[in-house]
Design an enzyme around this catalytic site. Structure first.
Site, mmCIF file in Angstrom:
data_model
loop_
_atom_site.group_PDB
_atom_site.id
_atom_site.type_symbol
_atom_site.label_atom_id
_atom_site.label_comp_id
_atom_site.label_asym_id
_atom_site.label_seq_id
_atom_site.Cartn_x
_atom_site.Cartn_y
_atom_site.Cartn_z
ATOM 1 N N CYS A 72 0.805 -1.224 0.000
ATOM 2 C CA CYS A 72 0.000 0.000 0.000
ATOM 3 C C CYS A 72 0.838 1.274 0.000
ATOM 4 C CB CYS A 72 -0.929 0.024 1.221
ATOM 5 S SG CYS A 72 -2.346 -1.072 1.091
ATOM 6 N N ILE A 73 1.609 1.471 1.058
ATOM 7 C CA ILE A 73 2.217 2.783 1.300
ATOM 8 C C ILE A 73 3.181 3.217 0.193
ATOM 9 C CG2 ILE A 73 3.417 4.212 3.003
ATOM 10 C CD1 ILE A 73 0.695 3.140 3.876
#
Length: 450
Positions: free
Chosen positions: A285-286
């Site tokens: 995600c990040i």
């Protein structure tokens, strides 16, 4: 004679959801899709999982787990009950009343959204689409994906050869995944579930479906709002990780211990949320999702400067770690070329086996290019898997950090601070340690903070 009562596709779907007879199809049985499929099966829904990887399908049929934090016993119970099955045959999407899409949304080498997995899945669903089906995209993406990309593909499909209308014949929503592998406090069923439909009826049906499997459903006004909310969550983390990493580098130059500073700042009971520095960012995600928003923002003439700056800082952290290692070796009269370096931790976070986008791979790649002899130890990653971002890395397997192995290194780099590693042994035998995680808070002549 009384005419028979007819019901609409929405009413039939709502009845099936309420009675838990609606078949839930989950596309993508990885770290997101598999726990989602298990959760629905455990709540009494019949679940059919889909994946292009036949190995995963075979292992599920055998009651085996390939996701570390999901015990095999849990999978075995779900498959033995008959409520969970898996297949590689995407024509069977026609059997599902709800199709939940949990496929990757990576970046291209040019750091633009790669929507190929979403498009391929939408086309597969369109080929078998029938009246009364609900399709929900869970993959993190830019605002407008569900409305502007997925909806036209589905509306142009239809198993009967006739286009179907969204909001009348079939239903479409976005509900972002919020998985946090290895987090003992939260699971798929206890994390609040955001739901936004492309139309009110789609949102209502999607919310009813998830309410049958999770404790809390948070309804928002649209799919776009749900897409934006998910990106906001990850942008928040990305920016704060970049901030604390920049503070780490700044305080290091000033001779100030960033961990002492953070411990002190965290005593404030309001107005401060702690983030810890590290060797970069990782996970599915990040390192990826914020760039989906900055890419989309350019369409509207809005430069997303915070996002881009956070990306620059976090992407540069592995090089900073390698630089600290180079400087430490230089002080000992040794070059990186030919040095024996052991990396502790290959996964992107503590106590999990997920290596996706882990900064360890970038550190490994840079050290190999500098001529170092690199090995690694990770109790959760027994063999380094092929990585899309680093396709040329050699095959490696985890080595045990025995006293002899540690003593034979020129340097040990702590990349991921797994709790199971014996750090006292590392300190006792490693000649030089580069610590990116603050494992050793007290200063030591052989430990270099990075």
């Amino acid at each position: 004679m009384q005419s028979p009562v007819t019901t609409s596709p929405a009413e039939r779907l709502a009845d099936a959801i309420a009675s838990r007879t609606a078949t839930v199809g989950v596309v993508g049985l990885g770290y997101v899709g598999l726990p989602l499929a298990l959760t629905f099966a455990e709540r009494g829904f019949p679940v059919l999982g889909f994946d292009v990887d036949g190995t995963k399908v075979d292992r599920l049929a055998a009651g085996e787990s390939y996701v570390e934090h999901l015990p095999a016993a849990r999978i075995g119970r779900a498959t033995a009950s008959g409520r969970l099955a898996a297949t590689t045959d995407f024509d069977r999407l026609a059997e599902a009343d709800a199709v939940l899409v949990c496929v990757p949304t990576p970046l291209t080498p040019q750091r633009e959204p790669d929507m190929s997995y979403v498009v391929a899945t939408a086309r597969a669903a369109a080929r078998t689409l029938r009246a009364g089906q609900l399709v929900v995209l869970e993959s993190t993406t830019y605002p407008g994906t569900t409305d502007d990309l997925v909806r036209p593909i589905l509306e142009a499909g239809g198993a009967a050869g006739e286009p179907l209308a969204c909001g009348r014949d079939f239903f479409l929503a976005f509900s972002p995944e919020r998985e946090d592998p290895g987090n003992p406090a939260f699971s798929t069923s206890t994390i609040p579930k955001l739901v936004g439909g492309v139309d009110p009826l789609s949102g209502e049906l999607a919310a009813a479906l998830y309410a049958g499997a999770v404790e809390s459903v948070v309804r928002v006004s649209s799919a776009r709002a749900a897409e934006a909310a998910k990106l906001t969550e990850n942008v928040y983390r990305a920016v704060n990780i970049a901030l604390v990493n920049e503070l780490k580098m700044t305080f290091d130059r000033m001779g100030i211990d960033v961990w002492e500073v953070l411990d002190a700042a965290a005593t404030k009971p309001f107005g401060f949320q702690r983030f810890d520095p590290g060797p970069g960012w990782g996970g599915h995600c990040i390192p990826v999702d914020p760039f989906y928003l900055s890419w989309k923002a350019r369409e509207y003439g809005m430069p997303a400067r915070f996002i881009e700056l956070a990306g620059e800082i976090n992407v540069a952290m592995p090089r900073y770690v390698v630089g600290k290692l180079q400087a430490a070796l230089n002080e000992r009269g040794q070059a990186v070329k030919g040095a024996r370096v052991l990396l502790l931790g290959l996964a992107y976070k503590r106590d999990v086996g997920d290596p996706r986008e882990s900064p360890a791979f970038e550190i490994l790649d840079q050290l190999l290019h500098l001529g170092a002899e690199v090995s690694y130890h990770d109790p959760h990653v027994p063999a380094a898997p092929p990585m899309r971002t680093w396709p040329d890395l050699p095959p490696l397997v985890s080595v045990e950090p025995t006293p002899e192995t540690l003593a034979a290194q020129d340097a040990v780099v702590v990349v991921t601070d797994h709790r199971s590693i014996d750090y006292d042994r590392v300190l006792a035998h490693a000649p030089l340690i580069v610590d990116t995680r603050g494992v050793w808070r007290d200063r030591h002549p052989r430990v270099v903070p990075a």
